[in-house]
Design an enzyme around this catalytic site. Sequence first.
Site, PDB file in Angstrom:
ATOM      1  N   LYS A 165      52.188 114.562  41.057  1.00  8.84           N
ATOM      2  CA  LYS A 165      52.327 114.178  42.470  1.00  8.84           C
ATOM      3  C   LYS A 165      51.510 115.214  43.245  1.00  8.84           C
ATOM      4  CE  LYS A 165      55.959 112.756  45.644  1.00  8.84           C
ATOM      5  NZ  LYS A 165      55.374 111.490  46.045  1.00  8.84           N
TER       6      LYS A 165
HETATM    7  N1  PPE Z   1      54.472 106.012  43.847  1.00 13.01           N
HETATM    8  C1  PPE Z   1      53.925 106.840  44.759  1.00 13.01           C
HETATM    9  C2  PPE Z   1      52.454 106.812  44.939  1.00 13.01           C
HETATM   10  C3  PPE Z   1      54.752 107.687  45.508  1.00 13.01           C
HETATM   11  O1  PPE Z   1      54.198 108.521  46.395  1.00 13.01           O
HETATM   12  C4  PPE Z   1      56.149 107.661  45.326  1.00 13.01           C
HETATM   13  C5  PPE Z   1      57.046 108.561  46.136  1.00 13.01           C
HETATM   14  C6  PPE Z   1      56.681 106.771  44.364  1.00 13.01           C
HETATM   15  C7  PPE Z   1      55.810 105.967  43.645  1.00 13.01           C
HETATM   16  C8  PPE Z   1      58.155 106.704  44.083  1.00 13.01           C
HETATM   17  O2  PPE Z   1      58.605 107.865  43.415  1.00 13.01           O
HETATM   18  P1  PPE Z   1      60.103 108.405  43.560  1.00 13.01           P
HETATM   19  O3  PPE Z   1      60.245 108.918  44.941  1.00 13.01           O
HETATM   20  O4  PPE Z   1      60.213 109.454  42.520  1.00 13.01           O
HETATM   21  O5  PPE Z   1      61.012 107.258  43.301  1.00 13.01           O
HETATM   22  N2  PPE Z   1      56.585 108.888  47.448  1.00 13.01           N
HETATM   23  C9  PPE Z   1      57.155 109.992  48.193  1.00 13.01           C
HETATM   24  C10 PPE Z   1      56.341 110.310  49.428  1.00 13.01           C
HETATM   25  C11 PPE Z   1      56.523 109.430  50.591  1.00 13.01           C
HETATM   26  C12 PPE Z   1      55.891 109.953  51.870  1.00 13.01           C
HETATM   27  O6  PPE Z   1      55.693 109.120  52.779  1.00 13.01           O
HETATM   28  O7  PPE Z   1      55.617 111.149  51.996  1.00 13.01           O
HETATM   29  C13 PPE Z   1      58.607 109.763  48.495  1.00 13.01           C
HETATM   30  O8  PPE Z   1      59.110 108.643  48.447  1.00 13.01           O
HETATM   31  O9  PPE Z   1      59.285 110.750  48.783  1.00 13.01           O
END
Ligand code: PPE
Length: 314
Positions: A165
Site C-alpha cells: 500500500k
Molecule cells: N484497494 C485499494 C486500492 C485500496 O486503497 C483499499 C483501501 C482497498 C482495496 C481495501 O483494502 P482494506 O481497507 O484493507 O479493506 N483504501 C484505503 C484508503 C482510502 C482513502 O481514501 O484514503 C482505505 O480504505 O482506508
Amino acid sequence: MTLAEPSFADRDGSIWMDGELVPWREATTHVLTHTLHYGVGVFEGVRAYSTQEGPQIFRLTDHTKRFLDSAKIMRMELPYSFDELCEAQREVFRASKLDEGYIRPLAFYGSEAMGLRAQGLSVHVSIASWPWPSYMDPVLQERGLNVQTSSYTRHHVNISMCKAKAVGHYINSILALSEANDGGYDEALMLDNEGYVAEGTGENIFLVKSGVIHTPELTSCLAGITRDTVMVFARELGFDVIERRITRDEVYIADEAFFTGTAAEVLPISQLDGRKIGTGTRGPVTEKFQSMYLEEVHGRSSGHPEWRTPVKKD
Ligand code: PPE
C-alpha cells in the site's frame, strides 16, 4: 451557514511522529522530503469503532502486518517494531478522545538527499487519527454507487508492487476517480492490464451470481482486509467464494455487486457503465454483509472478538 471543515494542517489534538505525540500543527516536514518528490512511502487506513467496552480498533494486527509488508517491499526499514506500531496506534486514538475514527499510519523518507540515487535517507513514521464517519454519502450506502469502468488501467504486477500500500500507487486511483467523478459517477472500476476486473480506486470488488460469491484474485488488487473479512462471513454463511478472473460484462449481468474497504466499509454497486446490476438497488446478500460488518466492528456480534483491539490501556 455551515462552517467549512478545518484544514488537516490546522486542527487541535496530537499526532504521533517518530516515537512521540506532538501538537497537531507541529507535525510538519520539509518540502525536500524525498517521498514528496518520488512517492516512495507506505501507509495504512485503519478504523476504530465504538463498542460497549469503549473504542476498539478493527483488525489492528492485520493492518500493522500489511504496513510492515508494504515497507519491506519498498525497502524501507521502519525504526519501530510491530508491537511499537500497534501501541502507537492505540495511543494516538486514546489521545484523540474520539469514540470512532480513522487512523492513518504513514512511513516516509526524510530530506537528507535528493534524486533517485539518494542513499542514507532516514525513515519517518507518523500516525494521525480523525473522525471520518462516512466515506460515501450515507444515501449511497443504501442506494448503491453508480460506477464507470475507468479508462485508466490498474497497475501491472511488474510495474508497481501491488501487495504494497504505497503512496505513489494512488496517482492511478486519483486519476481514475477524478475522471469518474467528472463524468457524474460515484466511483471508478479499474481493469487490469489484460482487461479483467481488478478493483475500485480504494476498494475491492465482489459479485454475487446465482448464490455464489466471486471476487478477483489477488494478483492485481490490494489484499484488502475488509475483503478478507467479507470472505470469512460468506463462508460462515455457507456461500461458495471463488477468487478468479472476472470480466467487466460479468459485472453487468451479476445479481449483485459491491465494494469493500476500510474507509468505504461495504457499499453496493447499483450500476456499471449505464447497466443496472440486478434490480439496480442494494441486493439482499450485500445488505447482509453490510449489517454483519457493522455488527462485528461495533462488537455486537460474538463472531470474531480476536479482530478487535481495545484502545484503552491494558
Ligand atoms: N484497494 C485499494 C486500492 C485500496 O486503497 C483499499 C483501501 C482497498 C482495496 C481495501 O483494502 P482494506 O481497507 O484493507 O479493506 N483504501 C484505503 C484508503 C482510502 C482513502 O481514501 O484514503 C482505505 O480504505 O482506508
